[in-house]
Design a protein around this motif. Structure first.
Motif, PDB file in Angstrom:
ATOM      1  N   VAL A  76      47.895 -19.425 -14.032  1.00  0.00           N
ATOM      2  CA  VAL A  76      47.737 -18.236 -13.191  1.00  0.00           C
ATOM      3  C   VAL A  76      49.129 -17.728 -12.835  1.00  0.00           C
ATOM      4  CG1 VAL A  76      46.759 -17.303 -11.065  1.00  0.00           C
ATOM      5  CG2 VAL A  76      45.618 -19.209 -12.229  1.00  0.00           C
ATOM      6  N   ASP A  77      49.402 -16.452 -13.132  1.00  0.00           N
ATOM      7  CA  ASP A  77      50.735 -15.922 -12.829  1.00  0.00           C
ATOM      8  C   ASP A  77      50.816 -15.509 -11.357  1.00  0.00           C
ATOM      9  OD1 ASP A  77      49.832 -13.274 -12.485  1.00  0.00           O
ATOM     10  OD2 ASP A  77      50.589 -12.594 -14.418  1.00  0.00           O
ATOM     11  N   PRO A  78      52.024 -15.187 -10.870  1.00  0.00           N
ATOM     12  CA  PRO A  78      52.179 -14.852  -9.447  1.00  0.00           C
ATOM     13  C   PRO A  78      51.354 -13.644  -8.997  1.00  0.00           C
ATOM     14  CG  PRO A  78      54.308 -15.356 -10.410  1.00  0.00           C
ATOM     15  CD  PRO A  78      53.325 -15.300 -11.551  1.00  0.00           C
ATOM     16  N   ASP A  79      50.944 -12.782  -9.916  1.00  0.00           N
ATOM     17  CA  ASP A  79      50.121 -11.629  -9.568  1.00  0.00           C
ATOM     18  C   ASP A  79      48.629 -11.925  -9.609  1.00  0.00           C
ATOM     19  OD1 ASP A  79      52.350  -9.939  -9.204  1.00  0.00           O
ATOM     20  OD2 ASP A  79      52.460  -9.580 -11.358  1.00  0.00           O
ATOM     21  N   GLY A  80      48.263 -13.171  -9.930  1.00  0.00           N
ATOM     22  CA  GLY A  80      46.856 -13.558  -9.958  1.00  0.00           C
ATOM     23  C   GLY A  80      46.179 -13.372 -11.299  1.00  0.00           C
ATOM     24  N   HIS A  81      46.927 -12.911 -12.302  1.00  0.00           N
ATOM     25  CA  HIS A  81      46.346 -12.812 -13.645  1.00  0.00           C
ATOM     26  C   HIS A  81      46.088 -14.215 -14.173  1.00  0.00           C
ATOM     27  CE1 HIS A  81      48.690  -8.963 -13.360  1.00  0.00           C
ATOM     28  NE2 HIS A  81      47.437  -8.564 -13.487  1.00  0.00           N
ATOM     29  N   VAL A  82      44.990 -14.364 -14.886  1.00  0.00           N
ATOM     30  CA  VAL A  82      44.515 -15.671 -15.309  1.00  0.00           C
ATOM     31  C   VAL A  82      44.523 -15.764 -16.836  1.00  0.00           C
ATOM     32  CG1 VAL A  82      42.533 -17.231 -15.235  1.00  0.00           C
ATOM     33  CG2 VAL A  82      43.041 -15.779 -13.279  1.00  0.00           C
ATOM     34  N   CYS A  83      44.977 -16.897 -17.343  1.00  0.00           N
ATOM     35  CA  CYS A  83      44.911 -17.141 -18.786  1.00  0.00           C
ATOM     36  C   CYS A  83      43.495 -17.621 -19.100  1.00  0.00           C
ATOM     37  CB  CYS A  83      45.945 -18.176 -19.202  1.00  0.00           C
ATOM     38  SG  CYS A  83      45.997 -18.437 -20.985  1.00  0.00           S
ATOM     39  N   GLN A  84      42.661 -16.686 -19.481  1.00  0.00           N
ATOM     40  CA  GLN A  84      41.250 -16.982 -19.686  1.00  0.00           C
ATOM     41  C   GLN A  84      40.805 -16.412 -21.039  1.00  0.00           C
ATOM     42  OE1 GLN A  84      38.678 -15.475 -16.567  1.00  0.00           O
ATOM     43  NE2 GLN A  84      37.225 -17.117 -16.888  1.00  0.00           N
ATOM     44  N   PRO A  85      40.928 -17.216 -22.101  1.00  0.00           N
ATOM     45  CA  PRO A  85      40.566 -16.715 -23.428  1.00  0.00           C
ATOM     46  C   PRO A  85      39.148 -16.160 -23.515  1.00  0.00           C
ATOM     47  CG  PRO A  85      41.711 -18.796 -23.628  1.00  0.00           C
ATOM     48  CD  PRO A  85      41.458 -18.567 -22.157  1.00  0.00           C
ATOM     49  N   LEU A  86      38.238 -16.687 -22.741  1.00  0.00           N
ATOM     50  CA  LEU A  86      36.853 -16.227 -22.781  1.00  0.00           C
ATOM     51  C   LEU A  86      36.746 -14.720 -22.540  1.00  0.00           C
ATOM     52  CD1 LEU A  86      33.805 -16.993 -22.892  1.00  0.00           C
ATOM     53  CD2 LEU A  86      33.935 -17.344 -20.426  1.00  0.00           C
ATOM     54  N   THR A  87      37.656 -14.175 -21.727  1.00  0.00           N
ATOM     55  CA  THR A  87      37.599 -12.747 -21.411  1.00  0.00           C
ATOM     56  C   THR A  87      38.600 -11.921 -22.213  1.00  0.00           C
ATOM     57  OG1 THR A  87      39.111 -13.019 -19.548  1.00  0.00           O
ATOM     58  CG2 THR A  87      36.723 -13.124 -19.078  1.00  0.00           C
ATOM     59  N   SER A  88      39.224 -12.518 -23.209  1.00  0.00           N
ATOM     60  CA  SER A  88      40.119 -11.724 -24.058  1.00  0.00           C
ATOM     61  C   SER A  88      39.280 -10.974 -25.088  1.00  0.00           C
ATOM     62  CB  SER A  88      41.146 -12.621 -24.745  1.00  0.00           C
ATOM     63  OG  SER A  88      40.510 -13.480 -25.658  1.00  0.00           O
ATOM     64  N   ALA A  89      39.778  -9.835 -25.502  1.00  0.00           N
ATOM     65  CA  ALA A  89      39.021  -8.973 -26.420  1.00  0.00           C
ATOM     66  C   ALA A  89      38.644  -9.691 -27.708  1.00  0.00           C
ATOM     67  CB  ALA A  89      39.819  -7.711 -26.718  1.00  0.00           C
ATOM     68  N   GLN A  90      39.525 -10.549 -28.225  1.00  0.00           N
ATOM     69  CA  GLN A  90      39.219 -11.214 -29.496  1.00  0.00           C
ATOM     70  C   GLN A  90      38.184 -12.328 -29.385  1.00  0.00           C
ATOM     71  OE1 GLN A  90      42.287 -11.238 -28.055  1.00  0.00           O
ATOM     72  NE2 GLN A  90      43.406 -13.118 -28.494  1.00  0.00           N
ATOM     73  N   HIS A  91      37.943 -12.839 -28.173  1.00  0.00           N
ATOM     74  CA  HIS A  91      36.956 -13.906 -27.989  1.00  0.00           C
ATOM     75  C   HIS A  91      35.679 -13.447 -27.291  1.00  0.00           C
ATOM     76  CE1 HIS A  91      40.702 -16.374 -28.404  1.00  0.00           C
ATOM     77  NE2 HIS A  91      39.904 -16.991 -29.231  1.00  0.00           N
ATOM     78  N   TRP A  92      35.687 -12.246 -26.750  1.00  0.00           N
ATOM     79  CA  TRP A  92      34.565 -11.781 -25.940  1.00  0.00           C
ATOM     80  C   TRP A  92      33.323 -11.553 -26.796  1.00  0.00           C
ATOM     81  CZ3 TRP A  92      32.907 -11.922 -21.273  1.00  0.00           C
ATOM     82  CH2 TRP A  92      31.866 -11.085 -20.868  1.00  0.00           C
ATOM     83  N   VAL A  93      32.195 -12.004 -26.276  1.00  0.00           N
ATOM     84  CA  VAL A  93      30.891 -11.780 -26.900  1.00  0.00           C
ATOM     85  C   VAL A  93      30.027 -11.071 -25.855  1.00  0.00           C
ATOM     86  CG1 VAL A  93      28.892 -12.907 -27.941  1.00  0.00           C
ATOM     87  CG2 VAL A  93      31.154 -13.902 -28.247  1.00  0.00           C
ATOM     88  N   PRO A  94      29.401  -9.941 -26.196  1.00  0.00           N
ATOM     89  CA  PRO A  94      28.637  -9.180 -25.202  1.00  0.00           C
ATOM     90  C   PRO A  94      27.495  -9.942 -24.533  1.00  0.00           C
ATOM     91  CG  PRO A  94      29.070  -7.817 -27.116  1.00  0.00           C
ATOM     92  CD  PRO A  94      29.520  -9.216 -27.461  1.00  0.00           C
ATOM     93  N   THR A  95      27.060 -11.044 -25.120  1.00  0.00           N
ATOM     94  CA  THR A  95      25.984 -11.822 -24.491  1.00  0.00           C
ATOM     95  C   THR A  95      26.510 -12.781 -23.416  1.00  0.00           C
ATOM     96  OG1 THR A  95      26.126 -13.442 -26.275  1.00  0.00           O
ATOM     97  CG2 THR A  95      24.466 -11.681 -26.502  1.00  0.00           C
ATOM     98  N   THR A  96      27.830 -12.866 -23.249  1.00  0.00           N
ATOM     99  CA  THR A  96      28.407 -13.737 -22.231  1.00  0.00           C
ATOM    100  C   THR A  96      28.054 -13.180 -20.849  1.00  0.00           C
ATOM    101  OG1 THR A  96      30.242 -14.249 -23.710  1.00  0.00           O
ATOM    102  CG2 THR A  96      30.541 -14.782 -21.392  1.00  0.00           C
ATOM    103  N   ARG A  97      27.603 -14.082 -19.981  1.00  0.00           N
ATOM    104  CA  ARG A  97      27.200 -13.680 -18.634  1.00  0.00           C
ATOM    105  C   ARG A  97      28.347 -13.898 -17.640  1.00  0.00           C
ATOM    106  NH1 ARG A  97      23.736 -17.419 -19.798  1.00  0.00           N
ATOM    107  NH2 ARG A  97      23.617 -18.334 -17.735  1.00  0.00           N
ATOM    108  N   ALA A  98      28.273 -13.199 -16.547  1.00  0.00           N
ATOM    109  CA  ALA A  98      29.315 -13.295 -15.521  1.00  0.00           C
ATOM    110  C   ALA A  98      29.460 -14.726 -15.008  1.00  0.00           C
ATOM    111  CB  ALA A  98      29.006 -12.351 -14.365  1.00  0.00           C
ATOM    112  N   ILE A  99      28.362 -15.436 -14.863  1.00  0.00           N
ATOM    113  CA  ILE A  99      28.448 -16.817 -14.367  1.00  0.00           C
ATOM    114  C   ILE A  99      29.255 -17.690 -15.331  1.00  0.00           C
ATOM    115  CG2 ILE A  99      26.271 -17.647 -15.359  1.00  0.00           C
ATOM    116  CD1 ILE A  99      25.938 -19.249 -12.695  1.00  0.00           C
ATOM    117  N   GLN A 100      29.185 -17.413 -16.618  1.00  0.00           N
ATOM    118  CA  GLN A 100      29.973 -18.169 -17.596  1.00  0.00           C
ATOM    119  C   GLN A 100      31.464 -17.890 -17.414  1.00  0.00           C
ATOM    120  OE1 GLN A 100      27.356 -16.612 -20.790  1.00  0.00           O
ATOM    121  NE2 GLN A 100      27.568 -18.671 -21.663  1.00  0.00           N
ATOM    122  N   VAL A 101      31.798 -16.648 -17.099  1.00  0.00           N
ATOM    123  CA  VAL A 101      33.195 -16.293 -16.835  1.00  0.00           C
ATOM    124  C   VAL A 101      33.682 -17.043 -15.600  1.00  0.00           C
ATOM    125  CG1 VAL A 101      34.749 -14.405 -16.213  1.00  0.00           C
ATOM    126  CG2 VAL A 101      32.983 -14.046 -17.956  1.00  0.00           C
TER     127      VAL A 101
END
Length: 151
Positions: A76-101
């Motif tokens: 997590v950077d000082p601005d609160g950005h998170v290294c979360q591959p699940l939400t990156s454009a190349q890994h995102w799947v439209p069936t992913t639910r918010a609870i999974q994020v």
């Protein structure tokens, strides 16, 4: 989209890993809440406020997760950005639910991953001097994290 997000918000509210989950300023595309790391020190003593923002074309585009509470964490950077591959454009799947994020975000907090790094200095400290990292992270959590809500 609004119906899907309302349903997902209700699902996420039943999950024990987050509390006080609600639309931010009444906007269903912006959620806020508290994440409650469970498993490992140093983060399991605090609660961490987050925002989850959904794109206008959700679920075709991933949401953006931001930690609003300062945290001493390599993913997590000082601005609160998170290294979360699940939400990156190349890994995102439209069936992913918010609870999974949210579950993925909590997993990142509970178990810092050397492959998911935004702060190289903290990743190096965690790897080379884990006791120093733990002490600093515990102190930071004590000073910055919110108090954990009751059950």
């Amino acid at each position: 989209m609004a119906a899907r997000l309302a349903k997902e918000l209700e699902e996420a509210r039943r999950w024990a890993g987050a509390r006080e989950l609600r639309p931010l300023e009444g906007d269903m595309r912006r959620w806020e809440g508290l994440l409650l790391p469970q498993n490992n020190p140093p983060y399991n003593t605090g609660a961490f406020r987050f925002e989850l923002t959904f794109a206008p074309n959700h679920p075709l585009s991933p949401p953006c997760a931001t930690l609003c509470t300062s945290i001493y964490h390599p993913g997590v950077d000082p601005d609160g950005h998170v290294c979360q591959p699940l939400t990156s454009a190349q890994h995102w799947v439209p069936t992913t639910r918010a609870i999974q994020v949210l579950q993925d975000l909590l997993l990142l907090l509970d178990s810092p991953d050397p492959q998911r790094v935004l702060r190289q200095d903290l990743a190096r400290e965690l790897q080379d001097q884990p006791e120093v990292f733990l002490r600093r992270a515990e102190e930071h959590t004590r000073h910055h994290a919110e108090q954990r809500p009751g059950p």
